[in-house]
Design a protein around this motif. Sequence first.
Motif, mmCIF file in Angstrom:
data_model
loop_
_atom_site.group_PDB
_atom_site.id
_atom_site.type_symbol
_atom_site.label_atom_id
_atom_site.label_comp_id
_atom_site.label_asym_id
_atom_site.label_seq_id
_atom_site.Cartn_x
_atom_site.Cartn_y
_atom_site.Cartn_z
ATOM 1 N N ASN A 125 5.871 8.462 -37.052
ATOM 2 C CA ASN A 125 4.965 7.580 -37.802
ATOM 3 C C ASN A 125 3.708 8.318 -38.237
ATOM 4 O O ASN A 125 2.751 7.704 -38.692
ATOM 5 N N SER A 126 3.688 9.645 -38.026
ATOM 6 C CA SER A 126 2.514 10.432 -38.409
ATOM 7 C C SER A 126 2.916 11.904 -38.478
ATOM 8 O O SER A 126 3.997 12.280 -38.008
ATOM 9 N N THR A 127 2.046 12.716 -39.041
ATOM 10 C CA THR A 127 2.323 14.164 -39.113
ATOM 11 C C THR A 127 2.434 14.745 -37.707
ATOM 12 O O THR A 127 3.255 15.625 -37.446
ATOM 13 N N GLN A 128 1.591 14.228 -36.812
ATOM 14 C CA GLN A 128 1.625 14.671 -35.413
ATOM 15 C C GLN A 128 3.015 14.426 -34.806
ATOM 16 O O GLN A 128 3.588 15.303 -34.158
ATOM 17 N N VAL A 148 8.577 23.827 -44.151
ATOM 18 C CA VAL A 148 8.036 22.462 -44.053
ATOM 19 C C VAL A 148 7.491 22.075 -45.433
ATOM 20 O O VAL A 148 6.580 22.722 -45.942
ATOM 21 N N VAL A 149 8.079 21.031 -46.016
ATOM 22 C CA VAL A 149 7.670 20.626 -47.366
ATOM 23 C C VAL A 149 6.794 19.378 -47.278
ATOM 24 O O VAL A 149 7.181 18.362 -46.703
ATOM 25 N N THR A 150 5.603 19.484 -47.827
ATOM 26 C CA THR A 150 4.689 18.341 -47.861
ATOM 27 C C THR A 150 3.829 18.446 -49.121
ATOM 28 O O THR A 150 3.986 19.385 -49.903
ATOM 29 N N SER A 151 2.946 17.495 -49.337
ATOM 30 C CA SER A 151 2.091 17.575 -50.531
ATOM 31 C C SER A 151 1.146 18.769 -50.396
ATOM 32 O O SER A 151 0.713 19.092 -49.287
ATOM 33 N N ARG A 156 -2.653 22.306 -45.181
ATOM 34 C CA ARG A 156 -3.532 22.888 -44.162
ATOM 35 C C ARG A 156 -3.453 22.090 -42.854
ATOM 36 O O ARG A 156 -3.337 22.658 -41.774
ATOM 37 N N ARG A 157 -3.491 20.772 -42.969
ATOM 38 C CA ARG A 157 -3.439 19.945 -41.766
ATOM 39 C C ARG A 157 -2.046 20.034 -41.121
ATOM 40 O O ARG A 157 -1.921 20.088 -39.898
ATOM 41 N N ALA A 158 -1.026 20.060 -41.982
ATOM 42 C CA ALA A 158 0.339 20.190 -41.446
ATOM 43 C C ALA A 158 0.446 21.501 -40.669
ATOM 44 O O ALA A 158 0.998 21.526 -39.560
ATOM 45 N N ARG A 159 -0.117 22.574 -41.219
ATOM 46 C CA ARG A 159 -0.044 23.875 -40.542
ATOM 47 C C ARG A 159 -0.752 23.818 -39.193
ATOM 48 O O ARG A 159 -0.247 24.333 -38.194
ATOM 49 N N LEU A 160 -1.906 23.156 -39.182
ATOM 50 C CA LEU A 160 -2.664 23.030 -37.930
ATOM 51 C C LEU A 160 -1.833 22.298 -36.869
ATOM 52 O O LEU A 160 -1.691 22.780 -35.731
ATOM 53 N N LEU A 161 -1.265 21.174 -37.235
ATOM 54 C CA LEU A 161 -0.547 20.345 -36.259
ATOM 55 C C LEU A 161 0.787 20.979 -35.853
ATOM 56 O O LEU A 161 1.156 20.953 -34.673
ATOM 57 N N PHE A 162 1.488 21.542 -36.816
ATOM 58 C CA PHE A 162 2.785 22.161 -36.494
ATOM 59 C C PHE A 162 2.585 23.431 -35.664
ATOM 60 O O PHE A 162 3.374 23.719 -34.780
ATOM 61 N N SER A 163 1.520 24.177 -35.955
ATOM 62 C CA SER A 163 1.269 25.396 -35.179
ATOM 63 C C SER A 163 0.987 25.047 -33.723
ATOM 64 O O SER A 163 1.448 25.732 -32.814
ATOM 65 N N PRO A 168 5.704 28.645 -29.275
ATOM 66 C CA PRO A 168 5.502 29.947 -29.912
ATOM 67 C C PRO A 168 6.376 30.198 -31.143
ATOM 68 O O PRO A 168 6.456 31.343 -31.578
ATOM 69 N N GLY A 169 6.997 29.170 -31.709
ATOM 70 C CA GLY A 169 7.883 29.393 -32.860
ATOM 71 C C GLY A 169 7.167 29.337 -34.191
ATOM 72 O O GLY A 169 7.797 29.267 -35.244
ATOM 73 N N THR A 170 5.833 29.386 -34.165
ATOM 74 C CA THR A 170 5.024 29.204 -35.372
ATOM 75 C C THR A 170 5.339 30.229 -36.468
ATOM 76 O O THR A 170 5.308 29.897 -37.652
ATOM 77 N N ALA A 171 5.662 31.439 -36.064
ATOM 78 C CA ALA A 171 5.913 32.496 -37.048
ATOM 79 C C ALA A 171 7.114 32.174 -37.922
ATOM 80 O O ALA A 171 7.238 32.702 -39.033
ATOM 81 N N ASN A 172 8.002 31.306 -37.424
ATOM 82 C CA ASN A 172 9.195 30.967 -38.200
ATOM 83 C C ASN A 172 8.988 29.794 -39.147
ATOM 84 O O ASN A 172 9.927 29.330 -39.766
ATOM 85 N N LEU A 173 7.755 29.293 -39.227
ATOM 86 C CA LEU A 173 7.488 28.148 -40.086
ATOM 87 C C LEU A 173 6.787 28.592 -41.371
ATOM 88 O O LEU A 173 5.893 29.429 -41.332
ATOM 89 N N GLN A 174 7.210 28.012 -42.479
ATOM 90 C CA GLN A 174 6.530 28.259 -43.755
ATOM 91 C C GLN A 174 6.178 26.916 -44.364
ATOM 92 O O GLN A 174 6.902 25.944 -44.177
ATOM 93 N N TYR A 175 5.085 26.876 -45.101
ATOM 94 C CA TYR A 175 4.606 25.596 -45.641
ATOM 95 C C TYR A 175 4.690 25.618 -47.165
ATOM 96 O O TYR A 175 4.121 26.495 -47.811
ATOM 97 N N ILE A 176 5.407 24.653 -47.690
ATOM 98 C CA ILE A 176 5.618 24.568 -49.133
ATOM 99 C C ILE A 176 4.865 23.342 -49.645
ATOM 100 O O ILE A 176 5.055 22.234 -49.136
#
Lengths: 211, 215
Positions: A125-128, A148-151, A156-163, A168-176
């Motif tokens: 129900n939220s980005t978190q 990770v596809v978002t607006s 930036r906020r998605a990156r903060l919360l997902f990181s 430790p899997g943050t390096a495998n995430l990309q934000y589109i």
Amino acid sequence: MKFWTCVPRHAKRIVLVLFLIGVLSACSQRHALLSAAGRILNVSTPLKEPVDCVMVLGGWANTRAFTAAEIMKAGLARNVLLARFHEIGATRDDIYPSEDDLIRQVLIQSGVSPDAFISLDRVVNSTQDEARCLADFLTLHPGVRVAVVTSDYHTRRARLLFSRACSPGTANLQYIGAPTDGFDASNWWQYETGVVNYLTEYLKLARDYVL
Amino acid sequence: MYALIPLLGMIFCHRYVLMGAGAFLVVETPTPRAHAVVVLEEGDGQFDVAARLHREGARTLLLYRRRPNRLERMGIVRTTDELARLELLRRDIPADDVAHLPEVAAGRLQIVALLGEWLRRNRDQSLCLLCDRFTSRTWKLLLDRAFEAGTRERVLLVIAQDGFDETNWWKSRDGILAFTEGCFVLGFHVVNPNGEPARTERTEDAFRAAAVAQN
């Protein structure tokens, strides 16, 4: 207050003049400042190399799902991760499709195979929540690369919360960043929806930094 | 030392400050009686109140149309006016009592212009506008700007939103979001009396450029 009364009169005048110059230059350069404020929120980069999965975040399916479809069409991902979204009244009454169904239908109509979808268990129900949902998946599937596809203004906020959630899997995430219809960082203040979304995003970003 | 006074005031009286801020955004007509009801925003509360006002004597329920978006054109979701119509029919409103404003509206200013046109054509009728709690002040501002004194009295504002009000909005996530949105929307329309420029839809090329790096 006491400090201010001790300041000599000519120094006060200089401070006042500098303040006025600051306000005037901010006014004259407001477009550049507002654009810069808009760009700060966007940390997305287009995909250069293939990933394993695409995850579309909830909301704005009108643009986010179409951006994810382009990644799939370009052959840069094999699977689509779909969380289960919290239902609203109209969804429960079958008047309006659920958010996950909406994303699924857009992607299927864009040529994505129905076999490409991986449903995630957690109701979000939220980005978190979405970040935690992906974290659960990555715990079971370590090393999977996810786009990770978002607006665009939400990256930036998605990156903060997902990181935070997926470490430790943050390096495998990309934000589109999916572009929104009508406005972007260069003109968001000219549109009601742009003002609401960009300013709310700043408030949420501040909250998520603090909490 | 003196700087602490407002700080202490905020700590001990924050409830009243927040209530006051919420109340500032709210405008409502206490006992609405109108010939027609306009559903301005989506949400279950709007349709429940529309059905109640219909039972109490409003004969026409007016919906406005928006230009169909990408999902609606693809047939994945119904158009907003179709959804609103379904919601009203589910609440036992006869289909003949549901009507549409004649043209497509792209924003609040255009909706107000269409309502003005409707009022000009129906000079003996009044309108009851159903809106969200914290956008009611914005609607009032737009109506006051657009309508002359005689017309203004024929438009009543009714809030149709459940879950929170100006006395407790800060206690729920939905309330906080609605309050901040109400502030931003009002601010936008105070600063931009002419509204917003026309919106352009993104093309497939724009989505591709955002998603995939070009060689």
